[in-house]
Write an enzyme that holds these catalytic residues in place. Structure first.
Site, PDB file in Angstrom:
ATOM      1  N   GLU A  10      50.254  87.269   7.266  1.00  0.00           N
ATOM      2  CA  GLU A  10      50.174  88.545   7.960  1.00  0.00           C
ATOM      3  C   GLU A  10      49.733  88.386   9.419  1.00  0.00           C
ATOM      4  O   GLU A  10      50.140  89.156  10.286  1.00  0.00           O
ATOM      5  CB  GLU A  10      49.202  89.490   7.225  1.00  0.00           C
ATOM      6  CG  GLU A  10      49.704  89.947   5.863  1.00  0.00           C
ATOM      7  CD  GLU A  10      49.477  88.937   4.746  1.00  0.00           C
ATOM      8  OE1 GLU A  10      49.018  87.810   5.026  1.00  0.00           O
ATOM      9  OE2 GLU A  10      49.765  89.267   3.576  1.00  0.00           O
ATOM     10  N   HIS A 103      44.251  87.918   7.918  1.00  0.00           N
ATOM     11  CA  HIS A 103      44.335  89.355   8.172  1.00  0.00           C
ATOM     12  C   HIS A 103      43.049  90.048   7.752  1.00  0.00           C
ATOM     13  O   HIS A 103      42.248  89.483   7.000  1.00  0.00           O
ATOM     14  CB  HIS A 103      45.499  89.939   7.373  1.00  0.00           C
ATOM     15  CG  HIS A 103      45.403  89.576   5.922  1.00  0.00           C
ATOM     16  ND1 HIS A 103      44.619  90.267   5.027  1.00  0.00           N
ATOM     17  CD2 HIS A 103      45.935  88.527   5.244  1.00  0.00           C
ATOM     18  CE1 HIS A 103      44.691  89.676   3.850  1.00  0.00           C
ATOM     19  NE2 HIS A 103      45.476  88.609   3.946  1.00  0.00           N
ATOM     20  N   HIS A 116      44.630  93.928   3.705  1.00  0.00           N
ATOM     21  CA  HIS A 116      44.437  93.992   2.251  1.00  0.00           C
ATOM     22  C   HIS A 116      43.403  92.935   1.877  1.00  0.00           C
ATOM     23  O   HIS A 116      43.018  92.106   2.703  1.00  0.00           O
ATOM     24  CB  HIS A 116      45.742  93.765   1.478  1.00  0.00           C
ATOM     25  CG  HIS A 116      46.321  92.401   1.647  1.00  0.00           C
ATOM     26  ND1 HIS A 116      47.068  92.036   2.747  1.00  0.00           N
ATOM     27  CD2 HIS A 116      46.235  91.284   0.878  1.00  0.00           C
ATOM     28  CE1 HIS A 116      47.428  90.771   2.635  1.00  0.00           C
ATOM     29  NE2 HIS A 116      46.926  90.280   1.519  1.00  0.00           N
TER      30      HIS A 116
HETATM   31 ZN   LIG Z   1      49.170  87.106   2.742  1.00  0.00          ZN
END
Ligand SMILES: [Zn+2]
Length: 282
Positions: A10, A103, A116
């Site tokens: 990400e 991320h 997430h």
């Molecule tokens: Zn990932």
């Protein structure tokens, strides 16, 4: 000097949407970009004095990095059946760990690109001994148990700010500015990679200044899942207590055991999303 790289997707240069990371024609482009960012970190690590680098592919099916394009000085952990999840291959012979393309956590205070926590399909929030953690903070605690400090991260600007609350001295390369969960102001990949290379090199050069993050005593995970069917099925494990319709808790004697337990619960929760035998030819 041995360096471990946990690679996610990400936070890779050029990534702005979830569709780019799925198995379609766009995904093939982004596998190349991921491999190139990882190569920049490997090059930086060797320039800084590393003699050995192991990369663990940690996104999705955990087999995104193109081995034929990877810097031949590194070895690659690929494939998803791993007891140690994103840290498979890490042990106490390593001198530092880097997080490339990572991320922000689910529900973080800043907007981060494709935020997430470990598994977007099932995890809303994860706490370790009462403190909310993202993947980098959690992996830092596990690496700390092996005496390995976190030395370098790369990803969007909000992710970097989030991690620096816990690791203020970590070397960081910003690959993009987060605009929304599914939008970013991107640097050109060559520009971002130059930053990754130089910051990774700087991190290895000053590796002696980093301290592993350690703590003593038992480790309690509190996890809020996305659905009650996911939480309930984790109670097939006798160690798991249901603390709310979507909330589970378990305690282990040390962080490494607790990390494996957490991963076991996540595997059960992912499988339980649409019925445990719905997608299995059992
Ligand atoms: Zn990932």
């Amino acid at each position: 000097m041995k360096i471990f790289i946990s690679a996610d997707m990400e936070g890779i240069s050029g990534v702005a949407t979830n569709q780019q990371l799925k198995t379609n024609s766009e995904y093939q482009r982004f596998r190349k970009l991921m491999t190139a960012d990882v190569n920049a970190a490997i090059e930086g690590a060797f320039n800084g004095g590393a003699t050995e680098v192991v990369v663990a592919d940690g996104h999705g099916n955990m087999s995104n990095i193109l081995i034929e394009d990877l810097d031949p000085r590194a070895r690659l952990v690929s494939g998803s059946n791993r007891v140690m999840c994103q840290l498979e291959g890490l042990d106490d012979t390593f001198d530092g760990i880097m997080f490339v393309g990572h991320h922000g956590r689910e529900g973080g205070s800043d907007v981060t690109v494709i935020s997430h926590t470990l598994a977007g399909i099932c995890i809303n929030e994860m706490k370790i001994n009462g403190k909310v953690v993202g993947e980098t903070e959690m992996n830092t605690l596990v690496a700390g148990a092996f005496g390995v400090p976190s030395i370098f991260i790369s990803g969007d600007d909000a992710y970097v700010r989030e991690v620096k609350e816990t690791l203020p001295d970590v070397e960081a390369a910003v690959t993009k500015r987060a605009v929304d969960r599914f939008a970013a102001e991107l640097l050109h990949p060559e520009v971002a990679r130059a930053e990754i290379r130089s910051k990774a090199e700087a991190a290895v050069k000053k590796i002696k200044t980093f301290k592993p993050m350690t703590f003593e005593g038992p480790v309690t995970f509190d996890i809020e899942l996305k659905g009650p069917q996911q939480a309930k099925m984790t109670t097939t494990l006798p160690t798991v207590e249901l603390t709310g319709p979507k909330n589970i808790r378990f305690t282990c004697g040390d962080i490494v055991t607790a990390y494996k337990h957490m991963w076991g619960c996540a595997i059960i929760a992912m499988t339980a999303t649409n019925g445990v035998l719905g997608s299995v030819n059992a």
